[in-house]
Write a protein that holds these residues in place. Structure first.
Motif, PDB file in Angstrom:
ATOM      1  N   VAL A 180       0.592  -1.401   0.075  1.00  0.00           N
ATOM      2  CA  VAL A 180       0.484  -0.179  -0.248  1.00  0.00           C
ATOM      3  C   VAL A 180       0.916   1.484   0.475  1.00  0.00           C
ATOM      4  O   VAL A 180       1.663   1.343   1.204  1.00  0.00           O
ATOM      5  CB  VAL A 180      -1.443   0.090   1.621  1.00  0.00           C
ATOM      6  CG1 VAL A 180      -1.844   1.452   1.515  1.00  0.00           C
ATOM      7  CG2 VAL A 180      -1.937  -1.075   1.087  1.00  0.00           C
ATOM      8  N   VAL A 218      -4.180   5.728  -5.771  1.00  0.00           N
ATOM      9  CA  VAL A 218      -4.756   4.831  -4.334  1.00  0.00           C
ATOM     10  C   VAL A 218      -6.232   4.152  -5.199  1.00  0.00           C
ATOM     11  O   VAL A 218      -6.889   5.008  -4.710  1.00  0.00           O
ATOM     12  CB  VAL A 218      -4.739   4.737  -3.294  1.00  0.00           C
ATOM     13  CG1 VAL A 218      -4.862   3.114  -3.169  1.00  0.00           C
ATOM     14  CG2 VAL A 218      -3.087   4.851  -3.377  1.00  0.00           C
ATOM     15  N   HIS A 221      -7.276  -0.418  -1.592  1.00  0.00           N
ATOM     16  CA  HIS A 221      -6.493  -1.688  -0.957  1.00  0.00           C
ATOM     17  C   HIS A 221      -6.846  -2.556   0.036  1.00  0.00           C
ATOM     18  O   HIS A 221      -8.017  -2.452   0.784  1.00  0.00           O
ATOM     19  CB  HIS A 221      -5.281  -0.822  -0.706  1.00  0.00           C
ATOM     20  CG  HIS A 221      -5.478  -0.525   0.652  1.00  0.00           C
ATOM     21  ND1 HIS A 221      -5.497  -0.322   1.852  1.00  0.00           N
ATOM     22  CD2 HIS A 221      -5.740   1.132   0.829  1.00  0.00           C
ATOM     23  CE1 HIS A 221      -5.858   0.404   2.889  1.00  0.00           C
ATOM     24  NE2 HIS A 221      -5.801   1.816   2.272  1.00  0.00           N
ATOM     25  N   SER A 226      -2.852  -3.773  -3.853  1.00  0.00           N
ATOM     26  CA  SER A 226      -3.169  -2.146  -4.308  1.00  0.00           C
ATOM     27  C   SER A 226      -3.987  -2.627  -5.547  1.00  0.00           C
ATOM     28  O   SER A 226      -3.634  -2.880  -6.069  1.00  0.00           O
ATOM     29  CB  SER A 226      -2.977  -0.802  -3.416  1.00  0.00           C
ATOM     30  OG  SER A 226      -2.630  -1.030  -1.862  1.00  0.00           O
TER      31      SER A 226
END
Length: 312
Positions: A180, A218, A221, A226
């Motif tokens: 992550v 992002v 995740h 992720s």
């Protein structure tokens, strides 16, 4: 093959670019190696005079190219390869490329490429296009799926090449990575060069590389994976794969820039989890804004479903 004569004026994005890199980035005259051969043979003139490949350009200079399309010793014949065409008109087409399909022939992939399928669809090669890379403006790695645009004539090819070179083409990729990232959004600004030891690999370097920039966000995740949306601002070889590995989060399934790790139960990945999901540009002839989206392929869906609650 007939000798072709072409002329162009260096735009502002050619400022301090090497002559060979500038011409290769336009995608009109084959690979950079082929461009260098044209220059060395005196078939490229800069302001009416022969020039060296490493010459640094200035906007407003005139380049003349006298060339014959080359086949590099390969004979490319049409093959009935299915192509998922999402858009087509008389000037260009946009294809949703599956993973496993090589874009153009090479000495190690002399058949079964996207180009072979194009020649079958077109019933031959349009006049003035390179025999090995007819209409190819940009490329996707063999095991990267998603959207790619192809030109049908030299004028459209050059116009699209300028848009890519001037970074006026919007590209969005989806990538599953290990771990992550610390920041939910970020920009990776790291020059890239060919690895001097492993020549098929690229690497981030401090000096001597080509400027490369990628932004990411992002999407969600769930340890140990992720999902990211990645927006490459430049188009270097393996750029996203190299940048994400440099960030410490290599792409799941990438056997070149990552390493084998244990996947969650019930999840399998047979290739790098990278998909060219969106592509937008101005039509090179009409000027109309064009935007295309490609859904995540079924082979990557289990990886997405694994973190679905976080990625929705």
């Amino acid at each position: 093959m007939n000798l072709l004569h072409e002329r162009l004026v260096v735009d502002e994005h050619g400022q301090k670019q090497r002559l060979d890199r500038y011409l290769a980035s336009l995608g009109r005259w084959g690979s950079r190696t082929h461009v260098q051969k044209l220059i060395d043979a005196g078939q490229v003139l800069l302001d009416g005079q022969p020039a060296r490949a490493r010459y640094l350009l200035r906007p407003g200079q005139t380049i003349e190219i006298h060339w014959r399309p080359t086949d590099d010793g390969l004979v490319v014949r049409p093959e009935p390869i299915p192509l998922n065409v999402v858009f087509e008109d008389e000037w260009l087409l946009v294809i949703d490329k599956p993973a496993g399909l090589v874009v153009h022939p090479t000495p190690t992939h002399s058949g079964g490429t996207l180009v072979h399928g194009l020649l079958y669809r077109w019933r031959g090669r349009p006049p003035g296009l390179d025999p090995l890379r007819p209409g190819i403006v940009h490329r996707l790695d063999k095991d990267t799926s998603g959207l790619i645009v192809v030109a049908k004539d030299p004028h459209t090819l050059a116009a699209l090449g300028r848009q890519f070179h001037q970074r006026r083409v919007s590209k969005e990729y989806m990538a599953a990575v290990w771990g992550v990232p610390r920041a939910s959004t970020g920009t990776i600004d790291a020059p890239i060069a060919r690895d001097p030891v492993h020549r098929k690999r690229m690497k981030v370097v401090r000096q001597g590389g080509r400027m490369a920039r990628s932004s990411y966000r992002v999407l969600g995740h769930r340890p140990p994976i992720s999902w990211l949306a990645v927006f490459p601002e430049t188009g270097r070889t393996h750029q996203i794969r190299v940048h994400l590995a440099h960030l410490g989060h290599p792409i799941v399934g990438d056997q070149v820039y990552g390493r084998a790790r244990k996947l969650p139960p019930g999840v399998t990945v047979e290739r790098q989890a990278l998909h060219a999901a969106a592509l937008a540009f101005a039509h090179p002839v009409t000027g109309e804004p064009l935007s295309f989206h490609s859904p995540l392929p079924t082979d990557l869906q289990p990886l997405w479903n694994y973190c679905q609650s976080a990625c929705d």
